[in-house]
Design an enzyme around this catalytic site. Sequence first.
Site, PDB file in Angstrom:
ATOM      1  N   ASP A   1       0.825  -1.190  -0.124  1.00  0.00           N
ATOM      2  CA  ASP A   1      -0.015   0.043   0.118  1.00  0.00           C
ATOM      3  C   ASP A   1       0.880   1.225   0.190  1.00  0.00           C
ATOM      4  O   ASP A   1       1.768   1.434   1.016  1.00  0.00           O
ATOM      5  CB  ASP A   1      -0.960   0.063   1.149  1.00  0.00           C
TER       6      ASP A   1
ATOM      7  N   GLY B   1      -5.293   3.707  -8.033  1.00  0.00           N
ATOM      8  CA  GLY B   1      -5.699   3.829  -9.415  1.00  0.00           C
ATOM      9  C   GLY B   1      -5.176   5.251  -9.938  1.00  0.00           C
ATOM     10  O   GLY B   1      -5.521   5.322 -11.283  1.00  0.00           O
TER      11      GLY B   1
ATOM     12  N   ASP C   1     -10.514   3.860  -1.602  1.00  0.00           N
ATOM     13  CA  ASP C   1     -11.355   3.016  -0.806  1.00  0.00           C
ATOM     14  C   ASP C   1     -12.633   3.012  -1.011  1.00  0.00           C
ATOM     15  O   ASP C   1     -13.360   3.975  -1.201  1.00  0.00           O
ATOM     16  CB  ASP C   1     -10.912   3.321   0.812  1.00  0.00           C
TER      17      ASP C   1
HETATM   18  C1  GLA Z   1      -5.459   2.042   2.877  1.00  0.00           C
HETATM   19  C2  GLA Z   1      -6.039   1.054   1.847  1.00  0.00           C
HETATM   20  C3  GLA Z   1      -7.181   0.097   2.711  1.00  0.00           C
HETATM   21  C4  GLA Z   1      -6.407  -0.419   3.867  1.00  0.00           C
HETATM   22  C5  GLA Z   1      -5.766   0.687   4.815  1.00  0.00           C
HETATM   23  C6  GLA Z   1      -5.156   0.055   5.828  1.00  0.00           C
HETATM   24  O1  GLA Z   1      -6.602   3.081   3.073  1.00  0.00           O
HETATM   25  O2  GLA Z   1      -6.577   1.540   0.679  1.00  0.00           O
HETATM   26  O3  GLA Z   1      -7.537  -0.893   1.857  1.00  0.00           O
HETATM   27  O4  GLA Z   1      -5.453  -1.173   3.378  1.00  0.00           O
HETATM   28  O5  GLA Z   1      -5.183   1.436   4.070  1.00  0.00           O
HETATM   29  O6  GLA Z   1      -4.768   1.111   6.684  1.00  0.00           O
END
Ligand code: GLA
Length: 400
Positions: free
Chosen positions: A150, A200, A221
């Site tokens: 991430d 994205g 998200d």
């Molecule tokens: C981001 C990701 C989520 C999740 C959080 C965890 O927002 O997009 O899917 O993994 O971090 O902190």
Amino acid sequence: MRIFTSLSLAVLGLALLPAATTPARAQAVAQTPPMGWNSWNYFAERVTDKDIRASADQIVSTGMKDAGYIYVNIDDTWEAERDANGLLHTNEKFPDMKALADYVHSKGLKIGIYSGPGPKTCAGYEGSLGHEEQDAKMYADWGIDYLKYDLCSFIPEVMDKQAPHDKAAQMRLMIAAYDKMAKALKATGRPIVFSLCQYGWDATWEWAPALGGNLWRTTGDISPDWDRVYAILSQQDGLAKYAGPGHWNDPDMLEVGNGKLSLAENRSHFSMWAMLAAPLLAGNDLPNMKPEIKAILTNTDVIAIDQDALGNQGTRAYSDGEVEAWTRHLAGGALAIAVLDAGDTRYSTHPFHLDLAKLGLHGPQQGKDLWTGKAITLTDQMPIEIGSHDILLVRIGAPK
Ligand code: GLA
């Protein structure tokens, strides 16, 4: 933050992928979109070892495993600090990650974990920056099968700091960071699904497959409400050519059974993720799952659309105001058709009329309604009434 993709790809020696090929560097995993469960959408920062074990138990006892859900993925907040040797420790919520992985494997399931290329994860825990190989080796030693990686703090801490105001240089840094972890995972020799969580931006789909990404987020998200689910769906059209066996667009994990979604909305969300050949990672509270939610998540006819061997992502054929018709070509010449009523205001005085020619079809079509399980014949211009936010999902041609 969209910058010059092809420039960066050239600099990194990564080629743009022709559609529907498996990149040479990708591991032989995720030949169909990964299926499983992830802790974030329901447990978020509260998740513990106990929750992961209980969820693995439920995946088996509810029949989800038999339906194809295999990966049990721990999201953010398992991390503690690094020791003097740089080795990352788990926090008190996860006392023994190897034992947890063994437990999940003993159920015939696989286990996933989470990190990021920056110094910190999105929730502010320790990231992998500068420790990529060490972390990848640790995951492999534990028996990890899946990594979600991430971006988060890599943006302010590396991209903004090292290349202020130079978007092209920032993008090179970002792609190189994902490339580094892809290589580190590959060097372990363990097949590990590599999931890029990058929201994205910067046409992720153009560069993620070439570095061995098995899936890449295509949006920000998800949240458990219809507006967000539909907003994400609306952003997927046009991306179909980037998906194929081993490399998938990821419109984010499922919210089926969470938040404010009605049964119709849960059905539509699940159906459309299947049409999109999206990873099906449930994100609900499995030990307290209602029977009607279980019925949605374990509808094997819908799962068969998602997991179809061709790996051909569906596209929107046409829309009539708030009603949309999507198609997905399946192995053996079969076709999945979804008619989604995305709006709030269509009344039965104005039913939707199916235009078969716009779906590439001519003459009456025998099929199966995948939510009622009954046979259905689709005819040209037939009126179809679908409730607000509900869906008609039909398979015609060869049965699964
Ligand atoms: C981001 C990701 C989520 C999740 C959080 C965890 O927002 O997009 O899917 O993994 O971090 O902190």
